[in-house]
Design a protein around this motif. Structure first.
Motif, PDB file in Angstrom:
ATOM      1  N   LYS A 350      90.067 -97.778  62.810  1.00 54.42           N
ATOM      2  CA  LYS A 350      89.973 -99.402  63.004  1.00 54.42           C
ATOM      3  C   LYS A 350      90.077-100.347  62.109  1.00 54.42           C
ATOM      4  O   LYS A 350      91.901-100.831  61.996  1.00 54.42           O
ATOM      5  CB  LYS A 350      89.581-100.110  64.715  1.00 54.42           C
ATOM      6  CG  LYS A 350      89.955 -99.586  65.991  1.00 54.42           C
ATOM      7  CD  LYS A 350      89.337-100.442  66.922  1.00 54.42           C
ATOM      8  CE  LYS A 350      89.141 -99.897  68.176  1.00 54.42           C
ATOM      9  NZ  LYS A 350      87.754 -99.916  68.817  1.00 54.42           N
ATOM     10  N   ASP A 353      93.454 -98.895  60.712  1.00 56.42           N
ATOM     11  CA  ASP A 353      94.796 -99.689  60.459  1.00 56.42           C
ATOM     12  C   ASP A 353      95.126-101.328  60.061  1.00 56.42           C
ATOM     13  O   ASP A 353      96.049-101.648  59.693  1.00 56.42           O
ATOM     14  CB  ASP A 353      95.076 -99.548  61.990  1.00 56.42           C
ATOM     15  CG  ASP A 353      95.351 -98.202  62.420  1.00 56.42           C
ATOM     16  OD1 ASP A 353      95.778 -97.256  61.864  1.00 56.42           O
ATOM     17  OD2 ASP A 353      95.182 -98.092  63.371  1.00 56.42           O
ATOM     18  N   THR A 354      94.239-101.944  60.648  1.00 55.71           N
ATOM     19  CA  THR A 354      93.886-103.271  59.792  1.00 55.71           C
ATOM     20  C   THR A 354      94.580-103.814  58.575  1.00 55.71           C
ATOM     21  O   THR A 354      95.468-104.002  57.698  1.00 55.71           O
ATOM     22  CB  THR A 354      92.588-103.899  59.664  1.00 55.71           C
ATOM     23  OG1 THR A 354      92.142-103.509  61.904  1.00 55.71           O
ATOM     24  CG2 THR A 354      93.099-105.790  60.197  1.00 55.71           C
ATOM     25  N   ASN A 431      85.747-105.636  62.192  1.00 58.52           N
ATOM     26  CA  ASN A 431      85.990-105.936  63.127  1.00 58.52           C
ATOM     27  C   ASN A 431      87.079-107.231  63.003  1.00 58.52           C
ATOM     28  O   ASN A 431      86.889-107.550  64.882  1.00 58.52           O
ATOM     29  CB  ASN A 431      85.512-105.094  64.488  1.00 58.52           C
ATOM     30  CG  ASN A 431      84.355-106.497  64.269  1.00 58.52           C
ATOM     31  OD1 ASN A 431      84.232-107.308  63.092  1.00 58.52           O
ATOM     32  ND2 ASN A 431      83.429-106.652  65.143  1.00 58.52           N
ATOM     33  N   THR A 433      90.604-109.065  64.069  1.00 62.53           N
ATOM     34  CA  THR A 433      92.475-108.879  64.586  1.00 62.53           C
ATOM     35  C   THR A 433      93.310-109.483  63.693  1.00 62.53           C
ATOM     36  O   THR A 433      92.860-110.272  62.432  1.00 62.53           O
ATOM     37  CB  THR A 433      91.725-109.473  65.916  1.00 62.53           C
ATOM     38  OG1 THR A 433      92.163-110.857  65.724  1.00 62.53           O
ATOM     39  CG2 THR A 433      90.477-109.421  66.939  1.00 62.53           C
TER      40      THR A 433
END
Ligand SMILES: *Cc1c(COP(=O)(O)O)cnc(C)c1O
Length: 454
Positions: A350, A353-354, A431, A433
């Motif tokens: 993840k 991707d970020t 993590n 966003t």
């Protein structure tokens, strides 16, 4: 003891007694300490109800957000079983499980784990082990250490000695060991006119020369793999590490990878060494290890090193090194929870991707500003080097403290953008966003314009 009258604010009570780290205390006259009440995810809330986004992960340690529910729960559960125990002759399940999990994820040569209690102590431990290793394996002349210029490995005397940043080390030189400082890669201002993506690490000639001259008297070289953090998030290519591994093997010099800042996914892979597909002989871990919750570190070593210390008692071969809080069970419980979250929530995937999205957005927003020299990135770490002129790459006047001025504006706007000189950077929880990063990008850019308008 002072008489704390209720009329005094928390800020005043702080300043009347506390000497904060790495700060000029007089600066607090114009920027009083921000007294934090609580944290949640990437946000910190002060006692007046104002919130700040922690885009620097509280000194790069906070890996998965503040007050992460699963880490909190793991610590609370451990607390009722065992808070601390002497780690000589005694052990406990959390440390054993953590060692097993570290063994599974660390590079191939690494199989033994020596617990310490902060990053600098992990480095001190690595230096002493290297020295003693050669002392008791027939090469006592290997007493010195090599390190890279602009390197940073902590603040204790030994760790400072293998650091090269004048800011931290210069004054204390008379107290230090005489180490060999090898000119580090400087990819933004490459003296060979190459780029990070297209080079053969021409700058490696400095390491080759240093080894040719000094390898016989050198026990180990210590590096921050791929990323010299404190130096201003200076990024160099994996090829450099590949060459260094070879050179170390050729000359029988131990390679110490200080992954205190780069470990646990910060550079996009579990460890920075993974990107070069190399294994160090010793690896230092801390910071993200406990998710930034508790002071803990591990000096991870190869079997070859471990075996050189394994002998009948009384032969003087054991390693007389301990820290009171080594292997603290609560720290281990936090570290186990971090590993579980990393695996189960696919944090690395993840974050990758970020990171791609962040690179594109940073480039779009900051790319045209006339003082943005380079936007460099590795993993989620993104750094912006501010310069006088992007063509000449001439630095801003350091006496103007531009980075610090931007930091103060960002704080007003609710972002903790603590710079490294005139390098602004993001090193957020893995993590975080996109919505949160949107706020960070826009706020950082507005703060840049506050100080350097276009
Ligand atoms: C932070 C850091 C250290 C020192 O860790 P402390 O826990 O602050 O002593 C050492 N090496 C690197 C690369 C670091 O980033």
């Amino acid at each position: 003891m002072q008489n704390n009258t209720p009329a005094k604010s928390w800020e005043q009570r702080d300043l009347s007694l506390i000497w904060h780290p790495c700060s000029q205390m007089k600066d607090y006259e114009t920027l009083p300490p921000i007294v934090v009440d609580h944290g949640k995810g990437v946000w910190l809330y002060d006692i007046h109800g104002k919130r700040y986004m922690d885009i620097v992960s509280s000194w790069w340690a906070n890996l998965l957000g503040h007050c992460q529910p699963e880490i909190n729960a793991a610590i609370k559960a451990q607390l009722d079983d065992l808070e601390h125990v002497i780690f000589a002759n005694f052990s406990h399940r959390p440390a054993i499980e953590l060692a097993e999990q570290l063994d599974a994820i660390t590079p191939e040569r690494i199989h033994k784990f020596h617990f310490n209690d902060n990053g600098s102590s992990a480095v001190e431990c690595a230096l002493k082990m290297s020295f003693q290793f050669y002392h008791q394996t027939g090469k006592p002349e290997k007493k010195r250490f090599m390190c890279l210029s602009e390197g940073y490995h902590g603040e204790t005397i030994g760790a400072l000695s293998v650091g090269s940043m004048d800011l931290f080390a210069k004054l204390y030189k008379p107290m230090m060991m005489d180490n060999i400082h090898v000119t580090a890669p400087d990819c933004y201002r490459c003296p060979y006119g190459k780029t990070r993506e297209h080079c053969a690490c021409e700058c490696f000639e400095h390491a080759e020369k240093a080894f040719a001259a000094h390898a016989q008297e050198t026990a180990a070289i210590i590096v921050e793999p791929l990323l010299q953090g404190c130096a201003g998030m200076r990024i160099y290519p994996p090829l450099y590490l590949k060459k260094l591994r070879q050179l170390c093997d050729t000359y029988d010099v131990l390679l110490i990878a200080d992954e205190i800042a780069t470990g646990f996914g910060r550079t996009g892979t579990m460890f920075a060494c993974d990107q070069a597909d190399i294994s160090p002989d010793i690896m230092c871990l801390s910071k993200g290890l406990t998710g930034g919750y508790l002071p803990m570190s591990v000096t991870c070593v190869s079997d070859r090193i471990y075996q050189a210390f394994y002998a009948d008692y009384g032969k003087g071969l054991s390693f007389p090194h301990s820290h009171t809080y080594a292997g603290n069970p609560i720290g281990c419980a936090a570290a186990l929870a971090v590993q579980k979250i990393m695996r189960e929530q696919h944090i690395l995937e993840k974050a990758a991707d970020t990171a791609k999205w962040l690179t594109a957005e940073m480039t779009r927003v900051f790319g045209q500003h006339p003082n943005v020299g380079e936007i460099r990135h590795i993993g989620l770490i993104h750094a912006i080097e501010l310069v006088k002129d992007p063509v000449t790459k001439e630095r801003l006047d350091p006496t103007k403290r531009t980075g610090y001025a931007i930091y103060k504006h960002a704080l007003k706007r609710g972002l903790v953008l603590r710079p490294l000189g005139d390098v602004l950077y993001f090193n957020p929880a893995l993590n975080i966003t996109r919505e949160e990063l949107r706020f960070a990008i826009d706020t950082a850019y507005a703060s840049l314009l506050d100080v350097l308008p276009v």
